[in-house]
Write an enzyme that holds these catalytic residues in place. Structure first.
Site, short mmCIF file in Angstrom:
data_model
loop_
_atom_site.label_atom_id
_atom_site.label_comp_id
_atom_site.label_asym_id
_atom_site.label_seq_id
_atom_site.Cartn_x
_atom_site.Cartn_y
_atom_site.Cartn_z
CB THR A 1 70.99 -28.35 -38.82
OG1 THR A 1 71.09 -27.54 -37.64
CG2 THR A 1 69.59 -28.93 -38.88
N GLY A 2 73.82 -28.42 -40.01
CA GLY A 2 75.06 -27.72 -40.33
C GLY A 2 76.06 -27.43 -39.24
CB THR B 1 64.69 -28.80 -40.40
OG1 THR B 1 64.20 -27.46 -40.24
CG2 THR B 1 66.14 -28.88 -39.93
CE LYS C 1 48.75 -30.07 -33.24
NZ LYS C 1 48.23 -29.73 -34.59
CE1 TYR D 1 54.55 -4.69 0.31
CE2 TYR D 1 55.65 -6.47 1.49
CZ TYR D 1 55.40 -5.11 1.32
OH TYR D 1 55.98 -4.19 2.15
CG HIS E 1 53.53 7.88 -1.24
ND1 HIS E 1 53.47 6.50 -1.18
CD2 HIS E 1 53.63 8.31 0.04
CE1 HIS E 1 53.50 6.12 0.08
NE2 HIS E 1 53.61 7.19 0.85
NE ARG F 1 45.49 18.72 -20.37
CZ ARG F 1 44.36 18.16 -20.77
NH1 ARG F 1 43.21 18.83 -20.67
NH2 ARG F 1 44.36 16.97 -21.32
#
Length: 599
Positions: free
Chosen positions: A103-104, A136, A208, A288, A351, A595
């Site tokens: 294309t183009g 297209t 597909k 891990y 932690h 809170r």
């Protein structure tokens, strides 16, 4: 009478060589079989010569020709917005005997490189139109992509209509993501025009039909494609399926960006749309997960809301071992905490809980105080700064001895900061080969927080509230002094980053002790008091939630320890008990009405 206008352009020689009947037969195939077309006429509009010619034709009296095809030859269809390595691909395909259809702009780039190319218009007998919106979307293109080679009636249909097959489809899309995420902004109309239509259609069609068509959406796959076409790979279907998966994922991510942008443009006002897609891109496979028996990986969120939004996911690693699952969690917690402070601050996390926090005009002093808060926990932790790490600070990090014995050099997993001087980096690299040194950008406010539960996700606004956003309301008889109020705000900002139930004790902009993650608030208080020791006297105490009991419970024990001011959200049915208790011990009590649960 029905009229058809066909525009011929001198740049497309196929228009002059093909009969009008051939082009028209592909624009309107019913002409081929109808026996009653004496009323049809053709009108050629020639833009190169400026004249108009009308030709009356009887469809049943003409032999209709077909557009230019490469039937029986190997064909590759290329349509690229990002033309990186295009010439490499074009030369490779041409060298393998493939006819290239394009294309183009892609066709022009190939021609300039001396690569033979057939323009899409020569196959469709139709010019690019509607400012490039239609190029297209045509049976001559999609028929050649979607036809199954193992179905006779598919191949018969292609032969009947003079359509050739495509063996390779290489497409990438308009840069919608880059355009709408650009910091300079984009108009709604420009955003719309950058939504690709034909590209996704070709990609999905080829994916597909991947059994017969190889589809490529990433220039990084060009070498593997050419290797495969040379016959140097024998995993035919596996390779094809991998490319097809990548193609569908590419379109899905693209569509998720369009969907997110459209939702933001729709003005619905609801932060949480009825359907949500989060595009994730693999950044690295990890050794891990939380434990060695768990496999893990790290993904970057490619949502538009996360573009240029900072955070650990986009941090630059200057040195050290690769990041682990737990490293990411701990570093994120440290960075989120330190980024909320305005003054030069050091935060140390273990932690995911801050075990040391200190703010000072002198960042060296802040670092030492942060370690001193809990040197045992700080050992092997993550150190975060909100200021530049220069040579002096780097030397202090490298050589500082543990306050517990004055001899053991402090060990850290990670240092993270917004920037480093060259000498600072050089010195830090000398501390350890394994020390991870990260440079990160501050998190932007307002990003959604997502958390997975079994079978679903929880979404919420982030907890972006800082002391300047709320009112610290004194409810006790004793008013806090200016320094006490400052300490209460500092402790309150710290406690929002501690796992619930959370208590923080602080003085002079330095955390003295914290208790986290206990099933009841009283136990968290006792842990925090034990860590703070005698320094708790006159200090500020902050709780992430209200105290359900006061007498012979957390509030009274806090008062008896000698703290000078307590900051908590309030809202308990026993708030009056807390007020009365603080009044009895002459301790200032502040309600924040906010809170900070953290699970």
């Amino acid at each position: 009478m029905v009229g058809f206008a066909v525009t011929a352009n001198s740049a497309h020689p196929a228009y002059s060589s093909l009969s009008f009947a051939a082009c028209l037969s592909h624009l309107h195939p019913t002409i081929r079989s109808s026996q009653h077309h004496s009323g049809f006429f053709f009108r050629l509009v020639s833009s190169s010569r400026g004249n108009i010619t009308s030709v009356k034709a009887m469809a049943d009296s003409e032999t209709l020709s077909v557009p230019k095809t490469h039937s029986g030859n190997k064909q590759a269809l290329l349509s690229l917005s990002d033309k990186q390595d295009l010439v490499f691909l074009g030369n490779g395909l041409q060298g393998l005997g493939y006819s290239i259809v394009s294309t183009g702009g892609t066709a022009s780039a190939l021609e300039q490189a001396g690569i033979s190319v057939t323009k899409v218009e020569e196959l469709t007998c139709f010019p690019e139109m509607l400012d490039g919106r239609v190029k297209t979307l045509h049976p001559n293109i999609h028929g050649g992509i979607l036809a199954r080679r193992d179905l006779g009636h598919h191949m018969e249909a292609l032969n009947k209509h003079g359509i050739g097959t495509f063996d390779v489809v290489v497409v990438n899309l308009y840069p919608f993501y880059e355009k709408v995420s650009n910091t300079s902004g984009i108009t709604f109309e420009d955003g719309i025009e950058n939504i690709d239509i034909g590209g996704p259609a070709m990609i999905r069609a080829a994916a597909k039909n991947h059994k017969d068509v190889l589809v490529v959406v990433d220039f990084k796959d060009y070498p593997a494609l050419l290797e495969f076409l040379k016959g140097e790979r024998d995993d035919s279907q596996q390779f094809r399926r991998q490319l097809a998966w990548k193609a569908f994922q590419h379109v899905a991510s693209y569509d998720s960006a369009v969907s997110e942008w459209f939702w933001n443009q729709s003005g619905g006002g609801d932060k949480f749309p009825p359907s949500l897609t989060v595009p994730l891109s693999l950044k690295s496979s990890l050794r891990y997960g939380e434990n060695p028996h768990q496999k893990a990986a790290f993904y970057v969120d490619k949502s538009l809301s996360d573009v240029n939004a900072g955070g650990i996911a986009t941090a630059i690693q200057h040195h050290g071992k690769e990041m682990s699952y737990n490293n990411y969690l701990d570093t994120d917690a440290a960075w989120n905490c330190v980024s909320e402070f305005k003054s030069p601050t050091c935060v140390i996390v273990k932690h995911t809980n801050p075990c040391g926090v200190a703010s000072r005009d002198n960042i060296l002093e802040a670092y030492k105080l942060a370690v001193k808060a809990d040197p045992v926990s700080a050992f092997g932790g993550i150190v975060a700064f909100n200021t530049e790490v220069d040579e002096n600070l780097a030397k202090e990090i490298r050589e500082f001895r543990s306050p517990t014995d004055g001899e053991t050099r402090m060990f850290y997993e990670i240092v993270v900061a917004p920037r480093y001087t060259e000498r600072g980096l050089e010195v830090l690299r000398g501390k350890s080969k394994t020390l991870r040194i990260l440079e990160a950008c501050k998190n932007e406010k307002g990003k959604h927080s997502l958390r997975q539960v079994g079978g679903g996700w929880l979404a919420q606004d982030p907890d972006d509230v800082i002391p300047q956003d709320i009112e610290f309301r004194v409810v006790s008889e004793k008013l806090p002094g200016e320094a006490e109020l400052s300490d209460a705000k500092f402790a309150w900002l710290c406690v929002k980053h501690v796992k619930s139930n959370a208590i923080v004790i602080a003085k002079n902009n330095c955390m003295l002790g914290m208790g986290s993650g206990q099933p009841n608030r009283l136990e968290s208080l006792r842990i925090a008091l034990r860590k703070a020791g005698e320094d708790a006297k006159g200090a500020a105490l902050a709780s992430d939630a209200f105290f359900p009991f006061a007498w012979k419970d957390a509030v009274e024990e806090a008062c008896e320890s000698g703290v000078g001011v307590i900051a908590e959200p309030g809202g308990s049915i026993r708030d009056e008990d807390a007020i009365d208790c603080c009044n009895k011990y002459e301790v200032s009590l502040i309600f924040t009405n906010t809170r900070h649960f953290r699970h």
